[in-house]
Design a protein around this motif. Sequence first.
Motif, PDB file in Angstrom:
ATOM      1  N   TYR A  92       0.673  -1.234   0.193  1.00 27.73           N
ATOM      2  CA  TYR A  92       0.023   0.011   0.116  1.00 27.73           C
ATOM      3  C   TYR A  92       0.777   1.227   0.096  1.00 27.73           C
ATOM      4  CZ  TYR A  92      -3.102   3.817   1.619  1.00 27.73           C
ATOM      5  OH  TYR A  92      -3.576   5.030   2.007  1.00 27.73           O
ATOM      6  N   GLU A  93       1.871   1.298   1.130  1.00 23.70           N
ATOM      7  CA  GLU A  93       2.655   2.554   0.971  1.00 23.70           C
ATOM      8  C   GLU A  93       3.543   2.615  -0.326  1.00 23.70           C
ATOM      9  OE1 GLU A  93       2.712   4.888   3.079  1.00 23.70           O
ATOM     10  OE2 GLU A  93       1.435   3.985   4.498  1.00 23.70           O
ATOM     11  N   ILE A 118       1.096   4.208  -2.763  1.00 23.45           N
ATOM     12  CA  ILE A 118       0.565   5.489  -2.619  1.00 23.45           C
ATOM     13  C   ILE A 118       1.984   6.496  -2.805  1.00 23.45           C
ATOM     14  CG2 ILE A 118      -0.158   7.065  -0.691  1.00 23.45           C
ATOM     15  CD1 ILE A 118      -2.437   5.321  -2.077  1.00 23.45           C
ATOM     16  N   GLU A 119       3.118   5.921  -2.452  1.00 22.04           N
ATOM     17  CA  GLU A 119       4.240   6.866  -2.803  1.00 22.04           C
ATOM     18  C   GLU A 119       4.233   7.230  -4.171  1.00 22.04           C
ATOM     19  OE1 GLU A 119       7.529   5.153  -1.026  1.00 22.04           O
ATOM     20  OE2 GLU A 119       6.705   5.210   1.141  1.00 22.04           O
ATOM     21  N   GLU A 169       0.860   9.499  -5.664  1.00 25.45           N
ATOM     22  CA  GLU A 169       0.415  10.337  -4.263  1.00 25.45           C
ATOM     23  C   GLU A 169      -1.095  10.988  -4.272  1.00 25.45           C
ATOM     24  OE1 GLU A 169       0.858  12.032  -0.807  1.00 25.45           O
ATOM     25  OE2 GLU A 169       2.528  10.908  -1.672  1.00 25.45           O
ATOM     26  N   TRP A 204      -3.733   9.682  -4.898  1.00 23.91           N
ATOM     27  CA  TRP A 204      -4.665   8.484  -4.321  1.00 23.91           C
ATOM     28  C   TRP A 204      -4.709   8.386  -2.743  1.00 23.91           C
ATOM     29  CZ3 TRP A 204      -8.726   6.352  -6.707  1.00 23.91           C
ATOM     30  CH2 TRP A 204      -8.793   6.491  -8.314  1.00 23.91           C
ATOM     31  N   ARG A 205      -3.720   9.227  -2.104  1.00 25.74           N
ATOM     32  CA  ARG A 205      -3.569   9.002  -0.809  1.00 25.74           C
ATOM     33  C   ARG A 205      -4.857   9.306   0.100  1.00 25.74           C
ATOM     34  NH1 ARG A 205       0.589   8.019   2.602  1.00 25.74           N
ATOM     35  NH2 ARG A 205       2.125   8.572   1.083  1.00 25.74           N
ATOM     36  N   GLU A 206      -5.479  10.252  -0.471  1.00 26.13           N
ATOM     37  CA  GLU A 206      -6.769  10.774   0.271  1.00 26.13           C
ATOM     38  C   GLU A 206      -7.998   9.771  -0.204  1.00 26.13           C
ATOM     39  OE1 GLU A 206      -7.364  12.753   2.724  1.00 26.13           O
ATOM     40  OE2 GLU A 206      -5.092  12.980   2.626  1.00 26.13           O
ATOM     41  N   SER A 246      -7.564   5.210   1.185  1.00 23.50           N
ATOM     42  CA  SER A 246      -6.842   5.399   2.626  1.00 23.50           C
ATOM     43  C   SER A 246      -6.752   3.714   2.973  1.00 23.50           C
ATOM     44  CB  SER A 246      -7.848   5.943   3.629  1.00 23.50           C
ATOM     45  OG  SER A 246      -9.171   5.016   3.806  1.00 23.50           O
ATOM     46  N   TRP A 247      -5.871   3.502   4.049  1.00 24.95           N
ATOM     47  CA  TRP A 247      -5.258   2.383   4.508  1.00 24.95           C
ATOM     48  C   TRP A 247      -6.804   1.798   5.046  1.00 24.95           C
ATOM     49  CZ3 TRP A 247      -2.823  -1.937   4.102  1.00 24.95           C
ATOM     50  CH2 TRP A 247      -2.710  -2.471   5.308  1.00 24.95           C
TER      51      TRP A 247
END
Length: 296
Positions: A212-213, A216-217, A220, A222-224, A227-228
């Motif tokens: 996941y990280e 998302i890195e 970016e 898509w981070r919001e 979410s995890w």
Amino acid sequence: MKIGIIGAGAIGMLFGAYLAEEKHDILFYVRENKKTANLYIEKIPNVPEPITCKQVSEIEALFSMDLIVIAVKYHHLEGLKKDLDLLPKHLPLLFVQNGLLHVPFVNRLKQSTIAIGSILHGATKVNNYTVRHLGIGITTIGVHRGDWDKQDALLRCSTNEFPIKFTSHIEETLFKKALLNCLINPLTTILQVENGMLIKNESYKIILKNIYEELIETFEEWRERLSWPEVVSLCNNTEYNRSSMLTDFENGRLMEIDTIVGAVIAEARKRDKALPVLHTFYLMLKEMNKVGDHRY
């Protein structure tokens, strides 16, 4: 409406069952040797209900449809193109494949109106003529090309068991599902576990969080939007599901690796990102796919 469905797999049969319940005329297009007397859906395990439909093996039988749902897997699309080219240009098509690679294929077709759907239901085939509905999700549909005047008729089919919504951002919806598939499908397939084990087992959960990280890195923005906690919730809500990729492997079928994992890795490369963890899983799955291909 008169609705043709090409492909009597799990998703095709799921569509056929719920659209038939809303009194649409359902016609399945299948290979001659795949024809069977009746098709069934199990909303409750081991309690089959008949799907009201007909089956044909002549593409000409679909010429009078109001809508055709293309429900075969991505790697079967190329072999289907000759049949799709025979369909009248005005006939609207709805593609419901996993992943991202079917979009370039769709762009090669002559049809004036093409829609694309993203399916979040859990479903599996119990046998050649029965689909089991494992978990209720949502079907999100967007018009990719043209102007479709039957959207309201399909929206009226939306029920608690088979919810449907339309979006003007279907490409974003497809990409989000591809990200979710990259998180769940490779790991469950390599470990050969149900979705819920990715959260219940602490080691698996750490691996899942690492993927996941990494994603998302790279993506970016898509981070919001992914979410995890949403990933954890999906695993919990589908805890007893076996992912589509794992199901394909267990049944000796080719897995949809390139259109899901490979396509996301390709998008990362466009940003000069490598996704090393996901790419490692991709290579492992490619080797497993050779076993699946041999068994099939």
